[in-house]
Design a protein around this motif. Sequence first.
Motif, PDB file in Angstrom:
ATOM      1  N   GLU A 286      -5.692   0.349  -4.171  1.00  0.00           N
ATOM      2  CA  GLU A 286      -5.655   0.702  -2.749  1.00  0.00           C
ATOM      3  C   GLU A 286      -6.906   0.216  -2.038  1.00  0.00           C
ATOM      4  OE1 GLU A 286      -3.614   4.506  -1.223  1.00  0.00           O
ATOM      5  OE2 GLU A 286      -4.343   5.019  -3.237  1.00  0.00           O
TER       6      GLU A 286
ATOM      7  N   LYS B 129       0.823  -1.214   0.000  1.00  0.00           N
ATOM      8  CA  LYS B 129       0.000   0.000   0.000  1.00  0.00           C
ATOM      9  C   LYS B 129       0.855   1.261   0.000  1.00  0.00           C
ATOM     10  CE  LYS B 129      -3.601   0.508   2.622  1.00  0.00           C
ATOM     11  NZ  LYS B 129      -4.497   0.457   3.785  1.00  0.00           N
TER      12      LYS B 129
ATOM     13  N   LEU C 264      -6.706  -3.572  -1.612  1.00  0.00           N
ATOM     14  CA  LEU C 264      -5.755  -3.916  -0.549  1.00  0.00           C
ATOM     15  C   LEU C 264      -6.334  -3.573   0.827  1.00  0.00           C
ATOM     16  CD1 LEU C 264      -2.338  -2.878  -2.131  1.00  0.00           C
ATOM     17  CD2 LEU C 264      -3.087  -5.185  -1.531  1.00  0.00           C
TER      18      LEU C 264
END
Length: 172
Positions: free
Chosen positions: A23, A13, A26
């Motif tokens: 993002e 990240k 994740l």
Amino acid sequence: LLAIIAENITTVKSDIKDEPVTEKMLGNVERASQQASELAQKLITFSEGGWIEPQEVTLELLLKETSALYPRMEELSPDISIADDLKPIYGDERQLRKVIRGLMQNADEATRDNGEVPRHITIAATNTSIPKNNSFGLDQGEYVQITIKDNGKGIPPDQVEKIFDPYYSTKD
């Protein structure tokens, strides 16, 4: 294993910038790994041994801090009463906080549908003496009694004996 997964997610990240879809994905994986870690901890606690760390706990501070951090505590019109001379107890502070938080959440949910205004929760802690041959199955001695009450509809009498089952719920 979950710590390694979480650490790698954090590293990845920090390496990706300006990729909102990646993002977000994740972030979802990170939350899922955290939930998996919490579930693993609960399962280990229910098994023999667990991760219980008993120590001396000052209940007054624990009750006040835990209730103050509950997000909707003000909506519950709280009444907190703790004996000035409350004795410390011996237990796992982390587990005690979870129990108190869980009871506050139950009170919050139980009082939403009762139609009463204001919704109310009472948290009290006192020292108490338990005599021999008591109905609790406890040894005779000095104890601390915590009472948490709300003005919700309550638990049906035929289900009260199930409240200490780990997966018991009155929710659908």
